[in-house]
Design a protein around this motif. Structure first.
Motif, PDB file in Angstrom:
ATOM      1  N   ARG A 138       0.715  -1.036   0.185  1.00 15.00           N
ATOM      2  CA  ARG A 138       0.078   0.031  -0.003  1.00 15.00           C
ATOM      3  C   ARG A 138       0.884   1.051   0.035  1.00 15.00           C
ATOM      4  NH1 ARG A 138      -4.879  -2.290   1.810  1.00 15.00           N
ATOM      5  NH2 ARG A 138      -5.812  -0.237   1.110  1.00 15.00           N
ATOM      6  N   ALA A 139       0.412   2.523  -0.383  1.00 16.02           N
ATOM      7  CA  ALA A 139       0.938   3.703  -0.615  1.00 16.02           C
ATOM      8  C   ALA A 139       0.283   4.845   0.067  1.00 16.02           C
ATOM      9  CB  ALA A 139       1.353   3.899  -1.957  1.00 16.02           C
ATOM     10  N   TRP A 140       0.805   5.945   0.272  1.00 22.66           N
ATOM     11  CA  TRP A 140       0.049   6.965   0.638  1.00 22.66           C
ATOM     12  C   TRP A 140      -0.279   7.885  -0.346  1.00 22.66           C
ATOM     13  CZ3 TRP A 140       0.042   6.889   5.756  1.00 22.66           C
ATOM     14  CH2 TRP A 140       1.131   6.488   6.636  1.00 22.66           C
ATOM     15  N   PRO A 141      -1.288   8.436  -0.144  1.00 21.04           N
ATOM     16  CA  PRO A 141      -2.158   8.397   0.965  1.00 21.04           C
ATOM     17  C   PRO A 141      -2.970   7.071   0.756  1.00 21.04           C
ATOM     18  CG  PRO A 141      -3.321   9.928  -0.719  1.00 21.04           C
ATOM     19  CD  PRO A 141      -1.858   9.313  -1.388  1.00 21.04           C
ATOM     20  N   LEU A 142      -3.324   6.466   2.108  1.00 24.40           N
ATOM     21  CA  LEU A 142      -4.016   5.357   2.175  1.00 24.40           C
ATOM     22  C   LEU A 142      -5.477   5.577   2.140  1.00 24.40           C
ATOM     23  CD1 LEU A 142      -3.796   2.137   2.627  1.00 24.40           C
ATOM     24  CD2 LEU A 142      -3.906   2.767   5.030  1.00 24.40           C
ATOM     25  N   ARG A 143      -6.098   4.822   1.210  1.00 23.62           N
ATOM     26  CA  ARG A 143      -7.770   4.907   1.294  1.00 23.62           C
ATOM     27  C   ARG A 143      -8.117   3.733   1.936  1.00 23.62           C
ATOM     28  NH1 ARG A 143     -12.147   2.965  -2.174  1.00 23.62           N
ATOM     29  NH2 ARG A 143     -13.419   4.988  -2.677  1.00 23.62           N
ATOM     30  N   VAL A 144      -8.993   4.131   2.970  1.00 25.43           N
ATOM     31  CA  VAL A 144      -9.699   3.066   3.858  1.00 25.43           C
ATOM     32  C   VAL A 144     -11.373   3.344   3.435  1.00 25.43           C
ATOM     33  CG1 VAL A 144     -10.084   2.504   5.994  1.00 25.43           C
ATOM     34  CG2 VAL A 144      -7.909   3.477   5.667  1.00 25.43           C
ATOM     35  N   ASP A 145     -11.919   2.150   2.989  1.00 26.14           N
ATOM     36  CA  ASP A 145     -13.189   2.232   2.854  1.00 26.14           C
ATOM     37  C   ASP A 145     -13.966   0.889   3.642  1.00 26.14           C
ATOM     38  OD1 ASP A 145     -12.433   0.095   1.310  1.00 26.14           O
ATOM     39  OD2 ASP A 145     -13.073   0.870  -0.662  1.00 26.14           O
ATOM     40  N   LEU A 146     -13.090   0.369   4.249  1.00 25.48           N
ATOM     41  CA  LEU A 146     -13.556  -1.073   5.063  1.00 25.48           C
ATOM     42  C   LEU A 146     -12.853  -0.874   6.494  1.00 25.48           C
ATOM     43  CD1 LEU A 146     -15.436  -3.769   5.320  1.00 25.48           C
ATOM     44  CD2 LEU A 146     -13.101  -4.808   4.154  1.00 25.48           C
ATOM     45  N   VAL A 147     -13.415  -1.204   7.570  1.00 26.01           N
ATOM     46  CA  VAL A 147     -12.957  -1.576   8.825  1.00 26.01           C
ATOM     47  C   VAL A 147     -13.754  -2.612   9.099  1.00 26.01           C
ATOM     48  CG1 VAL A 147     -12.192   0.780   9.313  1.00 26.01           C
ATOM     49  CG2 VAL A 147     -14.294  -0.023   9.952  1.00 26.01           C
ATOM     50  N   GLU A 148     -12.966  -3.607  10.017  1.00 26.91           N
ATOM     51  CA  GLU A 148     -13.675  -4.865  10.638  1.00 26.91           C
ATOM     52  C   GLU A 148     -13.049  -4.840  12.164  1.00 26.91           C
ATOM     53  OE1 GLU A 148     -11.598  -7.353   7.754  1.00 26.91           O
ATOM     54  OE2 GLU A 148     -10.202  -7.989   9.209  1.00 26.91           O
ATOM     55  N   ARG A 149     -13.853  -5.949  12.694  1.00 25.44           N
ATOM     56  CA  ARG A 149     -13.623  -6.253  14.076  1.00 25.44           C
ATOM     57  C   ARG A 149     -13.703  -7.690  14.369  1.00 25.44           C
ATOM     58  NH1 ARG A 149     -17.775  -3.342  18.471  1.00 25.44           N
ATOM     59  NH2 ARG A 149     -19.573  -4.153  17.332  1.00 25.44           N
ATOM     60  N   THR A 193     -11.798  -4.572  18.659  1.00 26.55           N
ATOM     61  CA  THR A 193     -11.190  -3.385  18.204  1.00 26.55           C
ATOM     62  C   THR A 193     -11.488  -3.129  16.742  1.00 26.55           C
ATOM     63  OG1 THR A 193      -9.522  -3.405  19.818  1.00 26.55           O
ATOM     64  CG2 THR A 193      -9.096  -2.100  17.992  1.00 26.55           C
ATOM     65  N   TRP A 194     -12.162  -2.120  16.196  1.00 29.70           N
ATOM     66  CA  TRP A 194     -12.241  -1.827  14.847  1.00 29.70           C
ATOM     67  C   TRP A 194     -10.863  -1.216  14.384  1.00 29.70           C
ATOM     68  CZ3 TRP A 194     -16.463  -3.037  12.399  1.00 29.70           C
ATOM     69  CH2 TRP A 194     -17.787  -2.991  13.138  1.00 29.70           C
ATOM     70  N   HIS A 195     -10.652  -2.019  13.154  1.00 31.90           N
ATOM     71  CA  HIS A 195      -9.215  -1.810  12.476  1.00 31.90           C
ATOM     72  C   HIS A 195      -9.551  -1.700  11.081  1.00 31.90           C
ATOM     73  CE1 HIS A 195      -8.529  -6.047  11.480  1.00 31.90           C
ATOM     74  NE2 HIS A 195      -9.018  -6.314  12.619  1.00 31.90           N
ATOM     75  N   GLY A 196      -8.452  -1.406  10.376  1.00 32.84           N
ATOM     76  CA  GLY A 196      -8.386  -1.332   8.780  1.00 32.84           C
ATOM     77  C   GLY A 196      -7.782  -2.591   8.588  1.00 32.84           C
ATOM     78  N   VAL A 197      -7.752  -2.764   7.129  1.00 32.49           N
ATOM     79  CA  VAL A 197      -7.335  -4.303   6.502  1.00 32.49           C
ATOM     80  C   VAL A 197      -5.982  -4.123   6.630  1.00 32.49           C
ATOM     81  CG1 VAL A 197      -9.320  -4.786   5.284  1.00 32.49           C
ATOM     82  CG2 VAL A 197      -7.510  -3.353   4.132  1.00 32.49           C
ATOM     83  N   LEU A 198      -5.075  -5.333   6.530  1.00 32.27           N
ATOM     84  CA  LEU A 198      -3.767  -5.137   6.630  1.00 32.27           C
ATOM     85  C   LEU A 198      -3.025  -4.371   5.344  1.00 32.27           C
ATOM     86  CD1 LEU A 198      -1.220  -6.662   7.867  1.00 32.27           C
ATOM     87  CD2 LEU A 198      -1.596  -8.496   6.503  1.00 32.27           C
ATOM     88  N   ALA A 199      -1.997  -3.554   5.964  1.00 35.88           N
ATOM     89  CA  ALA A 199      -1.784  -2.415   5.033  1.00 35.88           C
ATOM     90  C   ALA A 199      -0.088  -2.423   5.049  1.00 35.88           C
ATOM     91  CB  ALA A 199      -2.347  -1.044   5.003  1.00 35.88           C
ATOM     92  N   PRO A 200       0.681  -3.516   4.411  1.00 34.81           N
ATOM     93  CA  PRO A 200       2.155  -3.097   4.434  1.00 34.81           C
ATOM     94  C   PRO A 200       2.399  -1.984   3.631  1.00 34.81           C
ATOM     95  CG  PRO A 200       1.454  -5.128   3.367  1.00 34.81           C
ATOM     96  CD  PRO A 200       0.102  -4.413   3.568  1.00 34.81           C
ATOM     97  N   LEU A 201       3.325  -1.180   3.991  1.00 39.02           N
ATOM     98  CA  LEU A 201       3.810   0.050   3.289  1.00 39.02           C
ATOM     99  C   LEU A 201       4.841   0.027   2.437  1.00 39.02           C
ATOM    100  CD1 LEU A 201       3.453   3.132   3.314  1.00 39.02           C
ATOM    101  CD2 LEU A 201       4.833   3.378   5.502  1.00 39.02           C
ATOM    102  N   GLY A 202       4.708   0.169   1.299  1.00 36.45           N
ATOM    103  CA  GLY A 202       5.693   0.283   0.357  1.00 36.45           C
ATOM    104  C   GLY A 202       6.082  -0.905  -0.577  1.00 36.45           C
ATOM    105  N   GLU A 203       5.960  -2.146   0.319  1.00 37.71           N
ATOM    106  CA  GLU A 203       6.383  -3.383  -0.282  1.00 37.71           C
ATOM    107  C   GLU A 203       5.204  -4.415   0.157  1.00 37.71           C
ATOM    108  OE1 GLU A 203       9.784  -5.232   1.977  1.00 37.71           O
ATOM    109  OE2 GLU A 203       9.840  -3.271   2.807  1.00 37.71           O
ATOM    110  N   ARG A 204       5.205  -5.525  -0.486  1.00 38.94           N
ATOM    111  CA  ARG A 204       4.501  -6.745  -0.390  1.00 38.94           C
ATOM    112  C   ARG A 204       4.895  -7.103   1.007  1.00 38.94           C
ATOM    113  NH1 ARG A 204       1.892  -9.437  -3.888  1.00 38.94           N
ATOM    114  NH2 ARG A 204       0.583 -11.072  -3.335  1.00 38.94           N
ATOM    115  N   GLY A 205       3.851  -7.704   1.755  1.00 44.02           N
ATOM    116  CA  GLY A 205       4.333  -7.994   3.296  1.00 44.02           C
ATOM    117  C   GLY A 205       3.956  -9.457   3.611  1.00 44.02           C
ATOM    118  N   GLN A 206       4.587 -10.201   4.131  1.00 49.23           N
ATOM    119  CA  GLN A 206       3.948 -11.622   4.866  1.00 49.23           C
ATOM    120  C   GLN A 206       4.130 -11.323   6.271  1.00 49.23           C
ATOM    121  OE1 GLN A 206       6.853 -11.797   2.592  1.00 49.23           O
ATOM    122  NE2 GLN A 206       5.304 -11.690   0.948  1.00 49.23           N
TER     123      GLN A 206
END
Length: 165
Positions: A63-74, A122-135
């Motif tokens: 993911r990159a800046w700015p991060l678009r968040v249209d779904l949160v979950e808990r 806890t409400w949270h956004g989906v997994l968002a690794p910054l700048g590179e694919r993440g495991q």
């Protein structure tokens, strides 16, 4: 109306209402393995309803800046810990709950070596690794029954980098 928030560095104190930041910091609680290993003991508030703890592996797109968040979950039946395997930093979006709805969003950026444990519910956004694919190894509840609630944001929330992010 569009909402924007600024991400801040992930710290234990700022993140405490939403979960735990697990990292090597300060002196270990004890030395083990004939003094060759420092143990930083019991650093997360793991909490599961029925079911059991399990470890899964997630492979998430960059993911990159700015991060678009249209779904949160808990997850009402258990906490959820995200442990980077690949070393990727992540953007962590969280919100407090008010009568079943997420409110007062906050965003944090992890650093290499930090693990995030989200408290149960806890409400949270989906997994968002910054700048590179993440495991990530993910420690969470495995069991029968619903353990996922989703909330769509319309309009979306935009997260921008802040100082140190």
């Amino acid at each position: 109306m569009e909402q924007r928030i600024v991400a801040k560095p992930l710290t234990s104190q700022a993140f405490a209402p939403f979960g735990d930041v697990i990292e090597v910091e300060g002196s270990p609680d004890r030395l083990i393995n004939a003094g060759l290993c420092g143990r930083f003991h019991d650093r997360a508030r793991l909490d599961f309803g029925d079911g059991r703890a399990g470890i899964s592996v997630f492979d998430a797109q960059a993911r990159a800046w700015p991060l678009r968040v249209d779904l949160v979950e808990r997850h009402p039946e258990g906490s959820q810990a995200f442990m980077p395997i690949s070393g990727a930093r992540m953007i962590v979006v969280v919100a407090r709950d008010e009568s079943g709805k997420p409110m007062d969003y906050q965003a944090f950026v992890s650093q290499p070596g930090q693990v995030v444990n989200l408290l149960r519910g806890t409400w949270h956004g989906v997994l968002a690794p910054l700048g590179e694919r993440g495991q990530f190894a993910v420690l969470d509840r495995i069991g029968e029954g619903a353990n996922l609630e989703e909330y769509m944001l319309d309009p979306p929330l935009w997260v921008e980098p802040g100082d140190g992010a």
